[in-house]
Design an enzyme around this catalytic site. Structure first.
Site, short mmCIF file in Angstrom:
data_model
loop_
_atom_site.label_atom_id
_atom_site.label_comp_id
_atom_site.label_asym_id
_atom_site.label_seq_id
_atom_site.Cartn_x
_atom_site.Cartn_y
_atom_site.Cartn_z
N THR A 163 0.88 -1.18 0.00
CA THR A 163 0.00 0.00 0.00
C THR A 163 0.90 1.21 0.00
OG1 THR A 163 -1.81 -1.07 1.18
CG2 THR A 163 -1.61 1.27 1.52
N ARG A 191 -12.89 -8.19 -3.27
CA ARG A 191 -12.34 -8.06 -1.91
C ARG A 191 -11.90 -6.61 -1.64
NH1 ARG A 191 -7.32 -6.14 0.43
NH2 ARG A 191 -7.05 -7.17 2.42
N VAL A 192 -12.27 -6.11 -0.48
CA VAL A 192 -11.88 -4.76 -0.08
C VAL A 192 -11.24 -4.84 1.30
CG1 VAL A 192 -12.76 -2.49 0.58
CG2 VAL A 192 -13.70 -3.65 -1.44
N GLY A 193 -10.08 -4.21 1.45
CA GLY A 193 -9.40 -4.21 2.75
C GLY A 193 -9.67 -2.93 3.52
N ASP A 194 -8.72 -2.56 4.37
CA ASP A 194 -8.89 -1.38 5.22
C ASP A 194 -8.68 -0.06 4.48
OD1 ASP A 194 -6.13 -2.33 5.03
OD2 ASP A 194 -5.63 -0.60 6.26
N GLY A 214 -0.81 -2.99 5.86
CA GLY A 214 -0.68 -4.32 6.46
C GLY A 214 -1.85 -5.19 6.06
N THR A 215 -2.06 -6.26 6.80
CA THR A 215 -3.13 -7.20 6.45
C THR A 215 -4.48 -6.55 6.80
OG1 THR A 215 -2.75 -8.30 8.56
CG2 THR A 215 -1.69 -9.25 6.64
N GLY A 216 -5.18 -6.15 5.75
CA GLY A 216 -6.35 -5.30 5.91
C GLY A 216 -7.45 -5.90 6.76
#
Ligand code: ASP
Length: 298
Positions: A163, A191-194, A214-216
Site C-alpha cells: 500500500t 475483496r476490499v481491505g482497510d 498491512g493485512t487489511g
C-alpha cells in the site's frame, strides 16, 4: 487542548509488506526525492490535502509499490484498486473501492469527496463516476501494470501485499491523510481491505492524521487508524496508542504498519511487520528514509 505550533510535518509509506533480504534501494531513493518535493510544497504554504494527494498520486504512478501501476490482478484476472483521502479540519472524506481502469485512484477519491455528497463509491459505480469526471484511464492494462520492487512472481500466490500512504501537517495547522492500494495479491474479486475505509485505513481530524498498511482484514478488526486517534485524543502517548493497535492486529493473526503526524508536528512511523518502506520530515526533524531498522541517515 493540545498546543499548535507553526510547523509542517510529513510522513510517507510504501507499504508494510517489505521482505527482509530484498533490495529496496530504488524505493528508498524514490521516497527520499518525493519527501523532499513534498517538504518544499509544505514550506511554501501548500495545504496538506494537496500534498498528501500529490504524494500518493506519485507513489501510484511510479509502479514501485503495490498501488496504482504496481498492482496485481485479482483471482478473476483483473486489477481492482482501493483509495481514500481525508481532510482533518473539515472532516471531509472521499474513497473508492474495487475500482478498475484508472491511473490514480486517490484522485478519484478526492473527486468523490469534492463532487459528491458521498464518502465511498465502489466497483462499476466508481468507474462510471471516474469516467464522467475525466479521470485518466489505463489504456492498455496488459502493458501498464508491472511487478513492484521487492515482489516476485512466486510471491503472488503467497498473498503478497502493499500500500502507499501520506500524512501531512501544513503551516496553517491543517492535517490530512491519504492511502491507496492494490490490496493483497491473489485476492478474491470484490475483496476490499482497510485502505478505502475512512476510520480503519485512513483518518484525519484536528489533532492527528494517520494512514495504515498491512493485512487489511486484521486492521479492520483491530479498529485501525480511528482506534489510534481515539486513544491519542484521550491523552495516550502517540507511540503507545499506535503500539496498542498494532499489538491487537498481531493478536488477531496479522501484521501492520502506521504513519502518523500530529498538530504538534510529532511524527511516528511504527510497524510490527518485517519492514515498512517509509520517509518522514518536519520543521523539527531532518529527512529520514528507511525500510527496516537501519535508516539511510544512520
Ligand atoms: N492494507 C492493504 C489491504 O489489505 C494491504 C497493505 O497495506 O499491504 O488491502
Amino acid at each position: 487542548m493540545r498546543e499548535t505550533t507553526k510547523n509542517y510535518a510529513l510522513a510517507l509509506h510504501g507499504g508494510a509488506g517489505a521482505v527482509p533480504g530484498r533490495d529496496y534501494a530504488a524505493v528508498e531513493e524514490h521516497l527520499r526525492e518525493l519527501a523532499g518535493a513534498c517538504e518544499a510544497q509544505l514550506a511554501d504554504g501548500r495545504c496538506s490535502l494537496d500534498v498528501v494527494e500529490l504524494a500518493v498520486a506519485e507513489l501510484e504512478r511510479s509502479g514501485l509499490y503495490v498501488a496504482g501501476r504496481g498492482s496485481a490482478p485479482n483471482t478473476a484476472g483483473y486489477v481492482e484498486l482501493d483509495a481514500s483521502i481525508m481532510a482533518g479540519t473539515s472532516r471531509e472524506a472521499g474513497a473508492i473501492a474495487a475500482l478498475s481502469g484508472f491511473v490514480s485512484p486517490v484522485k478519484v477519491a478526492r473527486d468523490v469527496m469534492e463532487k459528491t455528497p458521498h464518502v465511498l463509491l465502489v466497483g462499476t459505480g466508481a468507474a462510471k463516476f471516474a469516467r464522467d469526471n475525466h479521470c485518466e484511464e489505463v489504456k492498455d492494462p496488459d502493458n501498464y501494470y508491472q511487478l513492484p520492487v521487492g515482489v516476485t512472481e512466486d510471491d503472488i500466490d503467497n498473498k503478497a501485499h502493499g500500500t502507499v500512504g501520506a500524512v501531512a501537517l501544513d503551516l496553517s495547522g491543517a492535517l490530512s491523510a491519504a492511502t491507496s492500494t492494490g490490496g493483497t495479491f491473489g485476492k478474491l474479486e470484490g475483496r476490499v481491505g482497510d485502505t478505502p475505509l475512512i476510520g480503519p485505513g485512513t483518518w484525519a481530524d484536528d489533532d492527528i492524521a494517520l494512514s495504515c498498511t498491512g493485512t487489511g482484514e486484521h486492521i479492520i478488526r483491530a479498529g485501525g487508524a480511528i482506534a489510534i486517534a481515539c486513544r491519542y485524543k484521550s491523552g495516550v502517548a502517540l507511540s503507545v496508542a499506535i503500539e496498542e493497535m498494532l499489538t491487537e492486529v498481531m493478536r488477531l493473526g496479522g501484521d501492520a504498519g502506521v504513519i502518523a503526524v500530529t498538530r504538534n508536528a510529532e511524527i511516528a512511523t511504527l510497524y510490527n511487520s518485517d519492514g515498512m518502506k517509509r520517509a518522514s520530515v518536519s520543521t523539527l526533524a531532518t529527512l529520514n528514509v528507511a525500510t527496516f531498522e537501519l535508516t539511510l541517515n544512520g
